[in-house]
Design an enzyme around this catalytic site. Sequence first.
Site, PDB file in Angstrom:
ATOM      1  N   CYS A   1      85.467 -76.806 -23.044  1.00 52.42           N
ATOM      2  CA  CYS A   1      86.782 -76.268 -24.460  1.00 52.42           C
ATOM      3  C   CYS A   1      86.756 -75.137 -25.055  1.00 52.42           C
ATOM      4  CB  CYS A   1      86.550 -77.338 -25.404  1.00 52.42           C
ATOM      5  SG  CYS A   1      85.203 -78.411 -25.568  1.00 52.42           S
TER       6      CYS A   1
ATOM      7  N   HIS B   1      88.449 -75.968 -32.625  1.00 55.87           N
ATOM      8  CA  HIS B   1      87.603 -75.185 -32.516  1.00 55.87           C
ATOM      9  C   HIS B   1      87.932 -73.683 -32.758  1.00 55.87           C
ATOM     10  CE1 HIS B   1      85.622 -78.291 -30.461  1.00 55.87           C
ATOM     11  NE2 HIS B   1      85.322 -78.099 -29.088  1.00 55.87           N
TER      12      HIS B   1
END
Length: 334
Positions: free
Chosen positions: A130, A243
């Site tokens: 990710c 994130h």
Amino acid sequence: MSKSFNVAVAGATGAVGVEMVKTLEKRNFPVGNLRLLASARSAGKTMKFRGEDVVIEEMTENSFKGIDIALFSAGGDISKKFRKSVVDAGAVMIDNSSAFRLDPDVPLVVPEVNPEDIAGHNGVIANPNCSTIIMLVAVAPLHRAKKLRRLVAATYQAASGAGAKGMDELVTQTRQLLDGQPIEPRAFAHRIGFNLIPHIDVFYDNGYTKEELKMLNETRKMLHDDSIRVTCTCVRVPVLRAHSEALNLEFADEITPDEARAILAAAPGIKVVDDPANKLYPMPVDATEKYDVLVGRIRQDISRDDRRGLDIFVAGDQVLKGAALNAVQIAEHL
Ligand code: A2P
């Protein structure tokens, strides 16, 4: 008549699996039959798809008969266990785990970065890590224009990276800490409430974590350049599901912040948010539930005597672009 595809979601009850199902619906993916697979614990429960209840089934070797595309997000061991069943059934596995990412015969793909690699698949396509996806959506267009030589990254990774149990733990623990109750870290090595943890995945002898080396190896594989140097520190932070990353980039050619902004503004999958005077820069709360990766704080690296260095800050939804959306975009390319 337009063609439809029978799709299985393996790990349908997980943080990423749930978003895979929603993303298939939201993007009007031409789903014929949808099969939702999870562990025996979830068998018999239902999930909504296009307004109808779909019964969750226990995943077995026989689950993939008649399936065209199987989206996997149930962990690497499960992907390894079922790879043969998927391929033997004639389906294509799009796997969110790290199990096959560096296998030479498995394309590792971010559609904005290296869509051409999809064509070489032998039944399995891997979804990258990710943090690597979010980083490369921003870095690839700059690399195409100015050739990336070296990248130094620090990540600020959300609890969602540890799945639904990671998000639950952040919420529960925050509440327990505010109420003065005892806490018990389970999904993370230490308490995550009001803390951060510079430890994601296992440590290697060289002092790096597996997560940090994924950023190196996956970047080289997707940009098709083993000379690119990458170093990073990956940190878990008490953010729910997007994130963020601070990136220092060194290029072969000179690049100015204005040039970088123009390149990024024209690139797919990116929203430039870079107006510090008006307090506009990428933040995880603004990236949450968005498809685009936010890029900002674009500035010349003042530690250098030349114009080959840039600093940027990025934020992207880990569950969407970092996982479910990227997998569905790969399916769309198929
Ligand atoms: P279940 O909910 O039935 O345990 P997350 O990453 O959010 O923790 O989600 C993991 C996903 O993988 C869930 O959908 C989970 O299903 C599924 N899963 C875990 N173990 C198995 C297994 N042995 N067989 C099939 N699916 C599994």
